[in-house]
Design a protein around this motif. Sequence first.
Motif, mmCIF file in Angstrom:
data_model
loop_
_atom_site.group_PDB
_atom_site.id
_atom_site.type_symbol
_atom_site.label_atom_id
_atom_site.label_comp_id
_atom_site.label_asym_id
_atom_site.label_seq_id
_atom_site.Cartn_x
_atom_site.Cartn_y
_atom_site.Cartn_z
ATOM 1 N N ALA A 1 0.831 -1.208 0.000
ATOM 2 C CA ALA A 1 0.000 0.000 0.000
ATOM 3 C C ALA A 1 0.864 1.256 0.000
ATOM 4 O O ALA A 1 0.562 2.231 -0.706
ATOM 5 C CB ALA A 1 -0.950 -0.013 1.195
ATOM 6 N N ALA A 2 1.942 1.246 0.782
ATOM 7 C CA ALA A 2 2.841 2.409 0.830
ATOM 8 C C ALA A 2 3.504 2.621 -0.527
ATOM 9 O O ALA A 2 3.619 3.767 -0.996
ATOM 10 C CB ALA A 2 3.891 2.222 1.918
ATOM 11 N N ALA A 3 3.952 1.552 -1.171
ATOM 12 C CA ALA A 3 4.590 1.674 -2.487
ATOM 13 C C ALA A 3 3.598 2.189 -3.524
ATOM 14 O O ALA A 3 3.936 3.050 -4.350
ATOM 15 C CB ALA A 3 5.165 0.333 -2.923
ATOM 16 N N LEU A 4 2.379 1.687 -3.491
ATOM 17 C CA LEU A 4 1.353 2.137 -4.436
ATOM 18 C C LEU A 4 1.032 3.615 -4.224
ATOM 19 O O LEU A 4 0.936 4.373 -5.188
ATOM 20 C CB LEU A 4 0.086 1.292 -4.294
ATOM 21 C CG LEU A 4 0.194 -0.160 -4.742
ATOM 22 C CD1 LEU A 4 -1.038 -0.942 -4.317
ATOM 23 C CD2 LEU A 4 0.412 -0.251 -6.245
ATOM 24 N N ALA A 5 0.872 4.021 -2.974
ATOM 25 C CA ALA A 5 0.553 5.420 -2.679
ATOM 26 C C ALA A 5 1.662 6.339 -3.187
ATOM 27 O O ALA A 5 1.398 7.394 -3.780
ATOM 28 C CB ALA A 5 0.338 5.608 -1.174
ATOM 29 N N PHE A 6 2.897 5.923 -2.958
ATOM 30 C CA PHE A 6 4.042 6.717 -3.415
ATOM 31 C C PHE A 6 4.045 6.811 -4.940
ATOM 32 O O PHE A 6 4.172 7.901 -5.503
ATOM 33 C CB PHE A 6 5.342 6.097 -2.907
ATOM 34 C CG PHE A 6 6.579 6.816 -3.351
ATOM 35 C CD1 PHE A 6 7.010 7.963 -2.694
ATOM 36 C CD2 PHE A 6 7.327 6.356 -4.424
ATOM 37 C CE1 PHE A 6 8.157 8.644 -3.101
ATOM 38 C CE2 PHE A 6 8.471 7.023 -4.842
ATOM 39 C CZ PHE A 6 8.892 8.169 -4.178
ATOM 40 N N ALA A 7 3.919 5.681 -5.612
ATOM 41 C CA ALA A 7 3.974 5.663 -7.078
ATOM 42 C C ALA A 7 2.863 6.519 -7.678
ATOM 43 O O ALA A 7 3.102 7.299 -8.613
ATOM 44 C CB ALA A 7 3.871 4.226 -7.585
ATOM 45 N N ILE A 8 1.673 6.395 -7.137
ATOM 46 C CA ILE A 8 0.542 7.175 -7.656
ATOM 47 C C ILE A 8 0.779 8.668 -7.428
ATOM 48 O O ILE A 8 0.522 9.490 -8.304
ATOM 49 C CB ILE A 8 -0.773 6.698 -7.018
ATOM 50 C CG1 ILE A 8 -1.119 5.301 -7.549
ATOM 51 C CG2 ILE A 8 -1.907 7.684 -7.285
ATOM 52 C CD1 ILE A 8 -2.217 4.596 -6.775
ATOM 53 N N LYS A 9 1.293 9.009 -6.262
ATOM 54 C CA LYS A 9 1.561 10.419 -5.970
ATOM 55 C C LYS A 9 2.631 10.967 -6.916
ATOM 56 O O LYS A 9 2.508 12.096 -7.413
ATOM 57 C CB LYS A 9 1.994 10.594 -4.518
ATOM 58 C CG LYS A 9 1.917 12.012 -4.030
ATOM 59 C CD LYS A 9 2.088 12.055 -2.521
ATOM 60 C CE LYS A 9 1.414 13.272 -1.947
ATOM 61 N NZ LYS A 9 1.565 13.349 -0.493
ATOM 62 N N VAL A 10 3.658 10.200 -7.180
ATOM 63 C CA VAL A 10 4.701 10.630 -8.116
ATOM 64 C C VAL A 10 4.088 10.903 -9.493
ATOM 65 O O VAL A 10 4.377 11.921 -10.122
ATOM 66 C CB VAL A 10 5.846 9.597 -8.210
ATOM 67 C CG1 VAL A 10 6.763 9.872 -9.398
ATOM 68 C CG2 VAL A 10 6.650 9.574 -6.921
ATOM 69 N N VAL A 11 3.222 9.999 -9.947
ATOM 70 C CA VAL A 11 2.594 10.173 -11.263
ATOM 71 C C VAL A 11 1.658 11.375 -11.262
ATOM 72 O O VAL A 11 1.738 12.237 -12.145
ATOM 73 C CB VAL A 11 1.836 8.888 -11.678
ATOM 74 C CG1 VAL A 11 0.986 9.126 -12.917
ATOM 75 C CG2 VAL A 11 2.823 7.750 -11.919
ATOM 76 N N GLU A 12 0.773 11.433 -10.286
ATOM 77 C CA GLU A 12 -0.250 12.478 -10.287
ATOM 78 C C GLU A 12 0.320 13.867 -10.035
ATOM 79 O O GLU A 12 -0.198 14.852 -10.537
ATOM 80 C CB GLU A 12 -1.335 12.150 -9.264
ATOM 81 C CG GLU A 12 -2.169 10.961 -9.708
ATOM 82 C CD GLU A 12 -3.243 10.556 -8.717
ATOM 83 O OE1 GLU A 12 -3.216 11.014 -7.545
ATOM 84 O OE2 GLU A 12 -4.110 9.762 -9.121
ATOM 85 N N ARG A 13 1.415 13.942 -9.274
ATOM 86 C CA ARG A 13 2.014 15.246 -8.961
ATOM 87 C C ARG A 13 3.276 15.516 -9.769
ATOM 88 O O ARG A 13 4.022 16.439 -9.441
ATOM 89 C CB ARG A 13 2.327 15.323 -7.471
ATOM 90 C CG ARG A 13 1.083 15.324 -6.627
ATOM 91 C CD ARG A 13 1.420 15.703 -5.229
ATOM 92 N NE ARG A 13 0.220 15.791 -4.427
ATOM 93 C CZ ARG A 13 0.236 16.157 -3.171
ATOM 94 N NH1 ARG A 13 1.376 16.459 -2.577
ATOM 95 N NH2 ARG A 13 -0.881 16.222 -2.495
ATOM 96 N N ARG A 14 3.531 14.690 -10.760
ATOM 97 C CA ARG A 14 4.720 14.846 -11.612
ATOM 98 C C ARG A 14 5.987 14.929 -10.776
ATOM 99 O O ARG A 14 6.836 15.788 -10.980
ATOM 100 C CB ARG A 14 4.570 16.042 -12.536
ATOM 101 C CG ARG A 14 3.468 15.838 -13.553
ATOM 102 C CD ARG A 14 3.394 17.002 -14.520
ATOM 103 N NE ARG A 14 2.356 16.757 -15.490
ATOM 104 C CZ ARG A 14 1.160 17.341 -15.447
ATOM 105 N NH1 ARG A 14 0.850 18.192 -14.509
ATOM 106 N NH2 ARG A 14 0.277 17.072 -16.374
#
Length: 181
Positions: free
Chosen positions: A112-125
């Motif tokens: 869950a932590a890895a997914l949250a990080f990856a999604i945040k990186v994508v969504e916030r560039r």
Amino acid sequence: MSRIPLPAIGDAPAASQPALAQIQSAFGATPNMFRAVANSPAALASMWGSFGALGGGVLPARLCEQVAVAIADRNRCHYCLAAHTMLGRKAGASAAEMAEAQAGRSADARTAAALAFAIKVVERRADIGDGDVAALREAGFGDEAIVELLAHVALNLFTNYVNVAFDVPLDFPKVTLRQAA
């Protein structure tokens, strides 16, 4: 129909042919994405080399595939969603786990932590903060794994963009996107 040619191994630029032969051997077929990228030997070497290097990293394949489907869904990449869902299942994830990962969720705190990080990186560039990296550390990721996770995000952005921009046709079983248009 693809916006760029999808050459077979023998029709690709000569410098792309050895990598395409390796890809054919690894998959038992030559996926359309690699055929599209083979138009540029340098781009193919970069992509295939990145898959090889990251495949030998510290992050488990199952987690990497879960991250890939979350990113594919955010980027509306039908191709990567289909391919990585299949690869995630081969890496030991259940269909339900892959569907949850696609939505950015996991019952496993580390995933869950890895997914949250990856999604945040994508969504916030990639405009993340100290707390985002600290959350990964709290979930048990060391610096090597954190940097590697970011490399997986970057590789998935590359593959998503290739498939979306060039409208590469699916050659894996279709998976429905969760994100609204």
